[in-house]
Design a protein around this motif. Structure first.
Motif, PDB file in Angstrom:
ATOM      1  N   HIS A 194       0.829  -1.209   0.000  1.00 24.01           N
ATOM      2  CA  HIS A 194       0.000   0.000   0.000  1.00 24.01           C
ATOM      3  C   HIS A 194       0.863   1.258   0.000  1.00 24.01           C
ATOM      4  O   HIS A 194       0.527   2.239  -0.666  1.00 24.01           O
ATOM      5  CB  HIS A 194      -0.929  -0.008   1.211  1.00 24.01           C
ATOM      6  N   TRP A 195       1.966   1.240   0.738  1.00 24.09           N
ATOM      7  CA  TRP A 195       2.868   2.397   0.756  1.00 24.09           C
ATOM      8  C   TRP A 195       3.617   2.538  -0.581  1.00 24.09           C
ATOM      9  O   TRP A 195       4.032   3.641  -0.938  1.00 24.09           O
ATOM     10  CB  TRP A 195       3.853   2.284   1.914  1.00 24.09           C
ATOM     11  N   ALA A 219       8.935   3.703   2.826  1.00 25.83           N
ATOM     12  CA  ALA A 219       9.187   2.348   3.326  1.00 25.83           C
ATOM     13  C   ALA A 219       9.873   1.514   2.258  1.00 25.83           C
ATOM     14  O   ALA A 219       9.857   1.839   1.077  1.00 25.83           O
ATOM     15  CB  ALA A 219       7.870   1.675   3.738  1.00 25.83           C
ATOM     16  N   ARG A 253       5.472  10.247   6.315  1.00 22.97           N
ATOM     17  CA  ARG A 253       5.141   9.769   4.972  1.00 22.97           C
ATOM     18  C   ARG A 253       4.317   8.482   5.002  1.00 22.97           C
ATOM     19  O   ARG A 253       3.639   8.151   4.023  1.00 22.97           O
ATOM     20  CB  ARG A 253       6.419   9.552   4.158  1.00 22.97           C
ATOM     21  N   LEU A 254       4.390   7.750   6.110  1.00 22.95           N
ATOM     22  CA  LEU A 254       3.666   6.482   6.188  1.00 22.95           C
ATOM     23  C   LEU A 254       2.210   6.653   6.593  1.00 22.95           C
ATOM     24  O   LEU A 254       1.397   5.735   6.381  1.00 22.95           O
ATOM     25  CB  LEU A 254       4.359   5.546   7.192  1.00 22.95           C
ATOM     26  N   VAL A 272      -0.938   7.309   5.911  1.00 18.53           N
ATOM     27  CA  VAL A 272      -1.877   7.477   4.805  1.00 18.53           C
ATOM     28  C   VAL A 272      -3.184   6.774   5.162  1.00 18.53           C
ATOM     29  O   VAL A 272      -3.259   5.993   6.116  1.00 18.53           O
ATOM     30  CB  VAL A 272      -1.303   6.889   3.500  1.00 18.53           C
ATOM     31  N   HIS A 293       2.667   2.349  11.109  1.00 19.77           N
ATOM     32  CA  HIS A 293       3.759   1.366  11.093  1.00 19.77           C
ATOM     33  C   HIS A 293       3.552   0.318  12.182  1.00 19.77           C
ATOM     34  O   HIS A 293       3.741  -0.872  11.966  1.00 19.77           O
ATOM     35  CB  HIS A 293       5.094   2.087  11.286  1.00 19.77           C
TER      36      HIS A 293
END
Length: 298
Positions: A86-87, A92, A134-135, A137, A193
């Motif tokens: 997904h990322w 990541a 950034r992770l 989302v 995460h």
């Protein structure tokens, strides 16, 4: 190929499966099969490695460097694979190939010997926080991830035994109360995460820093940030001003990532107490002592 699982992994699995672990017994054969199926050349096993998986540095048939990771079902490898997909490599590590049901991931090669933790503390926190942002989302509409409520519910139940200990009871009660209050009005729903800390951010080629090893969960950002607050806890405990440093760190991280400071404090308390009680239960008294002293400052 000759294969011996890292001692750290063996010890960690022994804490949760003291009578032996079927996955660990079958691991050499599983590694051999995963390597042969993908036509990989093994360079070496990464040591000391993690506490829930084995990582091998490999090369693909075209000589591209990569990482082969094998994990037992209890580590939720299918969830890790789904989150990394997904990322899509933004913040990541990228997935090259995944068989989540078999617990096998083939990942892009980063620099395992260079983590954010190798930087000076202030710089490390800055880079780690930037990676974490950034992770965060929106999760897929149909997803396989646990929610923060589900995960912490299991954790709170597992802490129940400590409520009968006169020394632990006040901290456990405060942690459980904080969780209940936080879950009464969760402010957001993001893919997190789940186990983020400085050592989970490695140097890469595509981007300077990339996160690895998620145990993804869906919930509010403050939950994810809470684990970062206690990074280098041994240094905090050794410092005469550790308590004030901790409070400043909560304030600074909350402000830099636009997270409510009190919610971050609450999740920091819960996660530190939960980790401390768990460490005590599995026979790591030194870790428990550090974590519970830290929790008392929060």
């Amino acid at each position: 190929m000759a294969f011996e699982p890292p001692r750290r992994l063996v010890r960690a699995l022994g804490e949760t499966a003291p009578d032996g672990d079927e996955w660990l017994e079958k691991l050499p054969a599983a590694v051999e099969q995963a390597v042969a199926l993908r036509e990989l050349t093994v360079e070496r096993v990464q040591v000391p490695g993690g506490r829930s998986s084995v990582v091998l540095l490999v090369r693909r048939a075209d000589d591209t460097p990569a990482v082969l990771k094998l994990a037992p079902r209890r580590a939720r490898p299918e969830s890790e694979a789904a989150a990394l997909a997904h990322w899509g490599g933004l913040g990541a590590v990228q997935v090259l190939e995944a068989d989540g049901a078999a617990g096998v991931l083939l990942l892009e090669r980063l620099h395992p010997e260079v983590s954010v933790r190798s930087l000076p503390e202030a710089k490390a926190l800055l880079e780690a926080a930037g990676t974490l942002r950034r992770l965060w989302v929106r999760p897929p509409e149909e997803h396989v991830f646990e929610t923060v409520a589900e995960r912490t519910g299991r954790q709170a139940a597992a802490m129940a035994w400590a409520a009968g200990d006169a020394e632990l009871a006040p901290l456990v009660a405060a942690a459980v109360a904080a969780r209940e209050e936080l879950l009464a009005a969760p402010p957001e729903r993001r893919l997190l995460h789940g186990t983020f800390r400085q050592s989970k951010v490695l140097a890469g080629e595509r981007m300077p820093w990339l996160a690895v090893g998620p145990d993804p969960v869906v919930g509010e950002c403050a939950f994810d940030l809470a684990r970062l607050v206690r990074d280098r806890v041994e240094d905090l405990i050794a410092s005469p001003s550790g308590a004030s440093i901790t409070r400043r760190r909560i304030k600074r991280l909350a402000e830099s990532l636009e997270v409510d400071q009190e919610r971050l404090r609450g999740w920091t308390l819960f996660r530190a107490v939960e980790s401390g009680v768990r460490a005590l239960r599995v026979g790591r008294p030194r870790d428990a002592e550090l974590l519970l002293e830290f929790a008392g400052w929060v």
